[in-house]
Motif scaffolding. Structure first.
Motif, PDB file in Angstrom:
ATOM      1  N   GLU A 280       0.835  -1.213   0.000  1.00 23.70           N
ATOM      2  CA  GLU A 280       0.000   0.000   0.000  1.00 23.70           C
ATOM      3  C   GLU A 280       0.866   1.259   0.000  1.00 23.70           C
ATOM      4  O   GLU A 280       0.582   2.215  -0.723  1.00 23.70           O
ATOM      5  CB  GLU A 280      -0.926  -0.021   1.221  1.00 23.70           C
ATOM      6  CG  GLU A 280      -1.864   1.161   1.296  1.00 23.70           C
ATOM      7  CD  GLU A 280      -2.777   1.111   2.515  1.00 23.70           C
ATOM      8  OE1 GLU A 280      -3.568   2.045   2.706  1.00 23.70           O
ATOM      9  OE2 GLU A 280      -2.683   0.131   3.290  1.00 23.70           O
ATOM     10  N   ALA A 281       1.928   1.237   0.819  1.00 21.25           N
ATOM     11  CA  ALA A 281       2.822   2.393   0.858  1.00 21.25           C
ATOM     12  C   ALA A 281       3.525   2.586  -0.479  1.00 21.25           C
ATOM     13  O   ALA A 281       3.674   3.714  -0.962  1.00 21.25           O
ATOM     14  CB  ALA A 281       3.844   2.219   1.979  1.00 21.25           C
ATOM     15  N   ALA A 282       3.955   1.488  -1.109  1.00 25.75           N
ATOM     16  CA  ALA A 282       4.622   1.586  -2.412  1.00 25.75           C
ATOM     17  C   ALA A 282       3.679   2.127  -3.475  1.00 25.75           C
ATOM     18  O   ALA A 282       4.070   2.962  -4.300  1.00 25.75           O
ATOM     19  CB  ALA A 282       5.151   0.217  -2.825  1.00 25.75           C
ATOM     20  N   ALA A 283       2.424   1.678  -3.452  1.00 22.27           N
ATOM     21  CA  ALA A 283       1.445   2.159  -4.435  1.00 22.27           C
ATOM     22  C   ALA A 283       1.239   3.656  -4.309  1.00 22.27           C
ATOM     23  O   ALA A 283       1.163   4.377  -5.316  1.00 22.27           O
ATOM     24  CB  ALA A 283       0.126   1.409  -4.252  1.00 22.27           C
ATOM     25  N   ALA A 284       1.148   4.156  -3.069  1.00 19.73           N
ATOM     26  CA  ALA A 284       0.961   5.590  -2.859  1.00 19.73           C
ATOM     27  C   ALA A 284       2.171   6.375  -3.336  1.00 19.73           C
ATOM     28  O   ALA A 284       2.033   7.433  -3.974  1.00 19.73           O
ATOM     29  CB  ALA A 284       0.703   5.855  -1.373  1.00 19.73           C
ATOM     30  N   ALA A 285       3.381   5.853  -3.049  1.00 18.07           N
ATOM     31  CA  ALA A 285       4.592   6.553  -3.473  1.00 18.07           C
ATOM     32  C   ALA A 285       4.717   6.573  -4.997  1.00 18.07           C
ATOM     33  O   ALA A 285       5.095   7.592  -5.588  1.00 18.07           O
ATOM     34  CB  ALA A 285       5.817   5.887  -2.845  1.00 18.07           C
ATOM     35  N   LEU A 286       4.391   5.468  -5.636  1.00 17.62           N
ATOM     36  CA  LEU A 286       4.458   5.417  -7.105  1.00 17.62           C
ATOM     37  C   LEU A 286       3.476   6.400  -7.735  1.00 17.62           C
ATOM     38  O   LEU A 286       3.804   7.092  -8.709  1.00 17.62           O
ATOM     39  CB  LEU A 286       4.170   3.991  -7.585  1.00 17.62           C
ATOM     40  CG  LEU A 286       5.309   2.991  -7.384  1.00 17.62           C
ATOM     41  CD1 LEU A 286       4.797   1.553  -7.451  1.00 17.62           C
ATOM     42  CD2 LEU A 286       6.400   3.214  -8.438  1.00 17.62           C
ATOM     43  N   LYS A 287       2.280   6.479  -7.165  1.00 17.45           N
ATOM     44  CA  LYS A 287       1.296   7.419  -7.693  1.00 17.45           C
ATOM     45  C   LYS A 287       1.781   8.855  -7.544  1.00 17.45           C
ATOM     46  O   LYS A 287       1.665   9.667  -8.476  1.00 17.45           O
ATOM     47  CB  LYS A 287      -0.042   7.228  -6.971  1.00 17.45           C
ATOM     48  CG  LYS A 287      -1.149   8.123  -7.495  1.00 17.45           C
ATOM     49  CD  LYS A 287      -2.463   7.837  -6.772  1.00 17.45           C
ATOM     50  CE  LYS A 287      -3.594   8.735  -7.299  1.00 17.45           C
ATOM     51  NZ  LYS A 287      -4.875   8.455  -6.601  1.00 17.45           N
ATOM     52  N   THR A 288       2.338   9.171  -6.376  1.00 17.09           N
ATOM     53  CA  THR A 288       2.847  10.522  -6.140  1.00 17.09           C
ATOM     54  C   THR A 288       3.985  10.854  -7.116  1.00 17.09           C
ATOM     55  O   THR A 288       4.101  11.990  -7.584  1.00 17.09           O
ATOM     56  CB  THR A 288       3.345  10.655  -4.695  1.00 17.09           C
ATOM     57  OG1 THR A 288       2.263  10.375  -3.797  1.00 17.09           O
ATOM     58  CG2 THR A 288       3.881  12.054  -4.417  1.00 17.09           C
ATOM     59  N   ALA A 289       4.795   9.849  -7.416  1.00 14.66           N
ATOM     60  CA  ALA A 289       5.920  10.063  -8.329  1.00 14.66           C
ATOM     61  C   ALA A 289       5.494  10.099  -9.792  1.00 14.66           C
ATOM     62  O   ALA A 289       6.315  10.400 -10.663  1.00 14.66           O
ATOM     63  CB  ALA A 289       6.962   8.970  -8.123  1.00 14.66           C
ATOM     64  N   GLY A 290       4.228   9.777 -10.057  1.00 13.37           N
ATOM     65  CA  GLY A 290       3.725   9.864 -11.421  1.00 13.37           C
ATOM     66  C   GLY A 290       3.811   8.580 -12.224  1.00 13.37           C
ATOM     67  O   GLY A 290       3.737   8.617 -13.459  1.00 13.37           O
ATOM     68  N   PHE A 291       3.933   7.425 -11.527  1.00 12.83           N
ATOM     69  CA  PHE A 291       4.023   6.153 -12.219  1.00 12.83           C
ATOM     70  C   PHE A 291       2.794   5.305 -11.913  1.00 12.83           C
ATOM     71  O   PHE A 291       2.220   5.390 -10.822  1.00 12.83           O
ATOM     72  CB  PHE A 291       5.291   5.397 -11.814  1.00 12.83           C
ATOM     73  CG  PHE A 291       6.559   6.140 -12.135  1.00 12.83           C
ATOM     74  CD1 PHE A 291       7.007   6.228 -13.442  1.00 12.83           C
ATOM     75  CD2 PHE A 291       7.296   6.773 -11.135  1.00 12.83           C
ATOM     76  CE1 PHE A 291       8.177   6.922 -13.748  1.00 12.83           C
ATOM     77  CE2 PHE A 291       8.451   7.456 -11.418  1.00 12.83           C
ATOM     78  CZ  PHE A 291       8.899   7.540 -12.741  1.00 12.83           C
ATOM     79  N   ALA A 292       2.417   4.452 -12.884  1.00 17.22           N
ATOM     80  CA  ALA A 292       1.226   3.632 -12.703  1.00 17.22           C
ATOM     81  C   ALA A 292       1.414   2.234 -13.286  1.00 17.22           C
ATOM     82  O   ALA A 292       0.632   1.781 -14.132  1.00 17.22           O
ATOM     83  CB  ALA A 292       0.017   4.308 -13.340  1.00 17.22           C
ATOM     84  N   PRO A 293       2.450   1.489 -12.853  1.00  8.07           N
ATOM     85  CA  PRO A 293       2.571   0.106 -13.304  1.00  8.07           C
ATOM     86  C   PRO A 293       1.471  -0.741 -12.668  1.00  8.07           C
ATOM     87  O   PRO A 293       0.818  -0.317 -11.711  1.00  8.07           O
ATOM     88  CB  PRO A 293       3.950  -0.315 -12.794  1.00  8.07           C
ATOM     89  CG  PRO A 293       4.150   0.523 -11.566  1.00  8.07           C
ATOM     90  CD  PRO A 293       3.513   1.845 -11.880  1.00  8.07           C
ATOM     91  N   ARG A 294       1.259  -1.919 -13.192  1.00  3.95           N
ATOM     92  CA  ARG A 294       0.285  -2.839 -12.593  1.00  3.95           C
ATOM     93  C   ARG A 294       0.882  -3.422 -11.321  1.00  3.95           C
ATOM     94  O   ARG A 294       1.985  -3.962 -11.332  1.00  3.95           O
ATOM     95  CB  ARG A 294      -0.048  -3.959 -13.583  1.00  3.95           C
ATOM     96  CG  ARG A 294      -1.060  -4.971 -13.072  1.00  3.95           C
ATOM     97  CD  ARG A 294      -1.581  -5.830 -14.222  1.00  3.95           C
ATOM     98  NE  ARG A 294      -2.383  -6.929 -13.732  1.00  3.95           N
ATOM     99  CZ  ARG A 294      -1.955  -8.192 -13.657  1.00  3.95           C
ATOM    100  NH1 ARG A 294      -0.722  -8.497 -14.070  1.00  3.95           N
ATOM    101  NH2 ARG A 294      -2.735  -9.154 -13.203  1.00  3.95           N
ATOM    102  N   LEU A 295       0.142  -3.281 -10.212  1.00  4.24           N
ATOM    103  CA  LEU A 295       0.624  -3.721  -8.900  1.00  4.24           C
ATOM    104  C   LEU A 295      -0.271  -4.831  -8.367  1.00  4.24           C
ATOM    105  O   LEU A 295      -1.498  -4.767  -8.481  1.00  4.24           O
ATOM    106  CB  LEU A 295       0.666  -2.563  -7.911  1.00  4.24           C
ATOM    107  CG  LEU A 295       1.541  -1.360  -8.297  1.00  4.24           C
ATOM    108  CD1 LEU A 295       1.414  -0.261  -7.252  1.00  4.24           C
ATOM    109  CD2 LEU A 295       3.002  -1.782  -8.456  1.00  4.24           C
ATOM    110  N   ILE A 296       0.346  -5.841  -7.769  1.00  2.00           N
ATOM    111  CA  ILE A 296      -0.368  -6.961  -7.174  1.00  2.00           C
ATOM    112  C   ILE A 296       0.129  -7.147  -5.753  1.00  2.00           C
ATOM    113  O   ILE A 296       1.334  -7.104  -5.488  1.00  2.00           O
ATOM    114  CB  ILE A 296      -0.129  -8.264  -7.965  1.00  2.00           C
ATOM    115  CG1 ILE A 296      -0.567  -8.112  -9.422  1.00  2.00           C
ATOM    116  CG2 ILE A 296      -0.852  -9.441  -7.316  1.00  2.00           C
ATOM    117  CD1 ILE A 296      -0.175  -9.303 -10.286  1.00  2.00           C
TER     118      ILE A 296
END
Length: 380
Positions: A155-171
């Motif tokens: 969950e923390a990684a998903a939030a950081a990736l979104k903030t950084a402007g990236f949207a890979p598929r996460l599982i």
């Protein structure tokens, strides 16, 4: 005071100069991805502490941002739950369970994966998301899927990736199962270590595709391997130069054990210097020979304990020179280790690039020199 952008650029230049990666596009990825979004707070080990104690470092602390952009591993979780923000003051002990791996190692892994721009890549071990962000910047969001075992970390990684402007598929799930719904992939990169190659990976990467993974074990010796998938459930590869280590995947970690009690057993002289187990490749060869054993001690006083059978082996200096070993239990641990080490020594003590691995439906075998040379089966 240097800004994040300045520190990123300096880190990118330093890694390029040090040869951390061969493809120049990775320099742009390092310069573009703000690592502080993925390791906003972290633990640093306290030098000289035994057992190791960790000091939390938080945003705004002296040296915080400079630490983020040092080429060092930043521990972000201890014991599967404890994060830097949970520590009010002082230092704590614990086993690292999540981290942002040192950038030079992360970039070296991505570079060795040798993914083409149109390759589909599966990353096992999202962690903080920093490695995922580097891969997404280089390959594009739509080409990358990343799996994280720990839901809080994910969950923390998903939030950081979104903030950084990236949207890979996460599982969020067991990375050892890979991505049952998303294959086939052209490449698989693991940012955790495993005791053996999970069979789902070998079916989700297409024939001719590549797997880059660190093999480890309960003695925590590590070796980085690159394999080509030769067919469904089959692969062949070699181990690579250097010294790569990752935290072992939680489902592959050793089971809990009780306090070790050293018990009497049969004593004999040992034919190899026990201190060879302290070397990078010597300790790994010993782990291949005794894969269910945990190694403790150092130098001439080594202890091996098979957590599955209770078998023990312990070495000590002999009064008249040389060394002795005491063994007990159903598995003669030192006999196996001694034989493997002597075969390795007879071959000239090559580093791990002198070894290869063959995977089939029947077994996973690490071999020395060539496929028909000495070998050891992994504990599948």
């Amino acid at each position: 005071m240097s800004t994040s952008a300045q520190l990123r650029a300096a880190l990118a230049d330093r890694l390029a100069e040090d040869g951390a990666f061969a493809h120049p596009a990775w320099r742009a990825s390092v310069a573009a991805v703000p690592r502080e979004l993925f390791a906003g707070s972290y633990f640093l080990p306290v030098a000289g502490s035994e057992p190791t104690r960790y000091r939390p470092v938080r945003e705004g602390d002296p040296g915080w941002l400079e630490g983020v952009y040092a080429d060092q591993t930043l521990v972000t979780q201890l014991d599967g739950t404890l994060r830097p923000g949970d520590v009010a003051e002082g230092t704590v002990t614990g086993a690292p369970s999540s981290s942002s791996t040192l950038p030079s190692l992360v970039l070296g892994m991505w570079d060795r994966l040798d993914a083409a721009p149109d390759d589909r890549v599966l990353e096992v071990g999202t962690g903080t998301g920093y490695s995922t962000a580097l891969g997404a910047h280089r390959l594009g969001d739509t080409r990358l899927t990343s799996v994280e075992y720990d839901p809080v970390v994910g969950e923390a990684a998903a939030a950081a990736l979104k903030t950084a402007g990236f949207a890979p598929r996460l599982i969020v799930g067991d990375g050892l199962r890979g991505d049952p719904d998303g294959g086939p992939y052209d490449r698989l990169i693991a940012t955790c270590s495993v005791r053996y190659l999970p069979l789902p990976w070998l079916h989700q990467v297409r024939p001719g595709g590549r797997i880059l993974v660190t093999l480890s074990g309960w003695s925590y010796a590590n070796a980085l391997a690159v394999l080509e998938v030769t067919g469904p459930g089959q692969a062949k590869g070699r181990f690579l130069p250097g010294y790569t280590s990752f935290m072992i995947a939680r489902p592959h970690d050793r089971p809990p054990r009780s306090t070790l009690s050293l018990l009497p057993g049969e004593e004999r002289a040992t034919l190899v210097d026990p201190a060879v187990l302290d070397t990078w490749t010597g300790g790994w060869v010993a782990q291949l020979a005794a894969p269910a054993a945990e190694r403790m001690g150092a130098g001439s006083e080594q202890i091996l304990w098979d957590v599955s059978t209770g078998s023990q082996a312990r070495t000590a200096p002999a009064p008249d020179g040389g060394w002795t070993v005491v063994q007990r239990g159903p598995v003669p641990l030192w006999d196996a280790v001694e034989g493997a080490v002597r075969r390795w020594q007879a071959a000239g003590e090559p580093h791990q690039e002198g070894f290869g691995i063959t995977v089939s439906a029947l077994r996973q075998r690490v071999w020395l020199g060539s496929e028909d040379g000495p070998g050891w089966n992994l504990p599948v």
